[in-house]
Design an enzyme around this catalytic site. Structure first.
Site, PDB file in Angstrom:
ATOM      1  CE  LYS A 122     -10.154  45.608  79.580  1.00  0.00           C
ATOM      2  NZ  LYS A 122     -10.185  45.493  81.028  1.00  0.00           N
ATOM      3  CE  LYS A 206      -4.090  43.496  78.699  1.00  0.00           C
ATOM      4  NZ  LYS A 206      -4.306  42.383  79.634  1.00  0.00           N
ATOM      5  CE  LYS A 209      -7.069  39.701  86.301  1.00  0.00           C
ATOM      6  NZ  LYS A 209      -7.471  41.099  86.236  1.00  0.00           N
TER       7      LYS A 209
END
Ligand code: ATP
Ligand code: MG
Length: 344
Positions: A122, A206, A209
């Site tokens: 991230k 993956k 959102k």
């Protein structure tokens, strides 16, 4: 059924959450929401929160955050969670989460957090620009779970490493303070037919959102035409579908679509291949879009209905926050006593 929930007995407590970080997708539905409902319906006491504290580890527009929180709550209800049986609440409304997280920040070791792969993914190339919250996110997650002394945590596959960290924190707290068994060592429940749904654009990532590409995911609020278009554009390969799952190794995008078809139509992957072996994606994709629409349309419709009545959602969240605090506050009070903080 390909997806039989475990039978529950004794003093179990289930805890899980979903971040208020944007539109829910098929991965959240299959990996989390659907599993929560199965656990609730098997009689397990469930605490399910909307993770708004986690959401702000990356920037969230303040004027949108409350609406995003209501949207996740609507998805909980629309997927079959019953506020009379399960406790549904916003994380930030129960102060005990943040309070326990601070104590756990002082229990967890830097070396443990340095190993967390989700932070690396991230934070990307510019780790020094990531928030400190993104780094300590797994510590807050440990607090989310242990403040309810939860015994089981159903999540998707991506949370496995964080759940191991929670177990380490529980163990270290119990050891350091000489309180064996104070925190249970919770079990990850990573099950179901699709614990790791992949992006439609990249079979190595993956579905998320927070992926900037809306084409990478099927959102719970997408209409039938949008779902059909996204499936049509999904990345695949030119080979036809094989007869066995082994032959799908190395074809991650193809494997993901077969897994999705199986999960959405409640069949095994082998049964799906028996039906489609020898056919190309030109034939398979429209059928996949059909099963996706059929499985999600009732949830989507109910979500829309609920979102038109925010006052009702707010009642559920306020009641849930009160019930959750009643369990969490005494645990934090006890932790403060164990740590040795001053009290009158
Ligand atoms: P973000 O990108 O903001 O992290 P997310 O899509 O990863 O969002 P979360 O709110 O972090 O969603 O996760 C909520 C739950 O959904 C967790 O239990 C997580 O494991 C599960 N989950 C998330 N993505 C997937 C996926 N692709 N497949 C299966 N389960 C998933
Ligand atoms: Mg996530």
């Amino acid at each position: 059924m390909t997806d039989t929930p475990p039978v529950y007995s004794g003093s179990r407590r289930i805890l899980s959450g979903i971040q208020a970080s944007g539109a829910l997708h098929l991965g959240n539905y299959l990996g989390a929401l659907k599993r929560f409902t199965q656990l609730q319906d098997a009689g397990a006491p469930c605490f399910l929160f909307v993770a708004d504290l986690h959401a702000i580890t990356v920037w969230q527009e303040p004027e949108k955050l409350a609406a995003q929180t209501r949207e996740i709550a609507a998805a909980y209800l629309a997927s079959g969670l019953d506020p009379a049986r399960s406790v549904i609440f916003p994380q930030s409304a129960v102060r005990a989460h943040a309070e326990l997280a601070w104590v756990f920040n002082c229990v967890a070791r830097l070396g443990w957090l340095d190993r967390m792969t989700q932070f690396k993914e991230k934070s990307g190339k510019h780790k020094e620009r990531a928030s400190v919250g993104l780094y300590t996110y797994p510590v807050l997650q440990a607090a989310d779970i242990l403040v309810y002394k939860a015994t089981e945590v159903p999540t998707g596959e991506d949370q496995k490493q964080h759940l191991e960290l929670t177990r380490d924190i529980a163990q270290k707290f119990n050891n350091d303070f000489g309180v064996p068994g104070f925190f249970p060592i919770p079990d990850p429940v990573i099950q179901g037919p699709a614990p790791r749904v992949m992006s439609l654009r990249d079979g190595q990532a993956k579905m998320s959102k927070s992926d900037p590409s809306d084409l990478s995911r099927i959102n719970l609020t997408d209409d039938a035409d949008t779902i059909a278009a996204k499936v049509r554009k999904a990345k695949t390969d030119p080979e036809p579908l094989p007869e066995t799952m082994e032959e799908l190794e190395g074809r991650s995008e193809a494997k993901n679509l077969v897994t999705l078809y199986a999960a959405l139509s409640d069949q095994t992957k082998e049964a799906v291949l028996a039906e489609f072996a020898g056919q190309g994606f030109g034939a398979f994709k429209p059928k996949l879009a059909e099963v996706a629409v059929a499985a999600m349309a009732p949830v989507t419709a109910e979500m829309r209905r609920l979102m038109a009545d925010p006052a009702e959602i707010d009642r559920v969240l306020a009641d849930g926050a009160e019930r959750a605090s009643a369990v969490a506050d005494p645990v934090v009070d006890e932790v403060k006593r164990i740590v040795g903080f001053w009290r009158a």
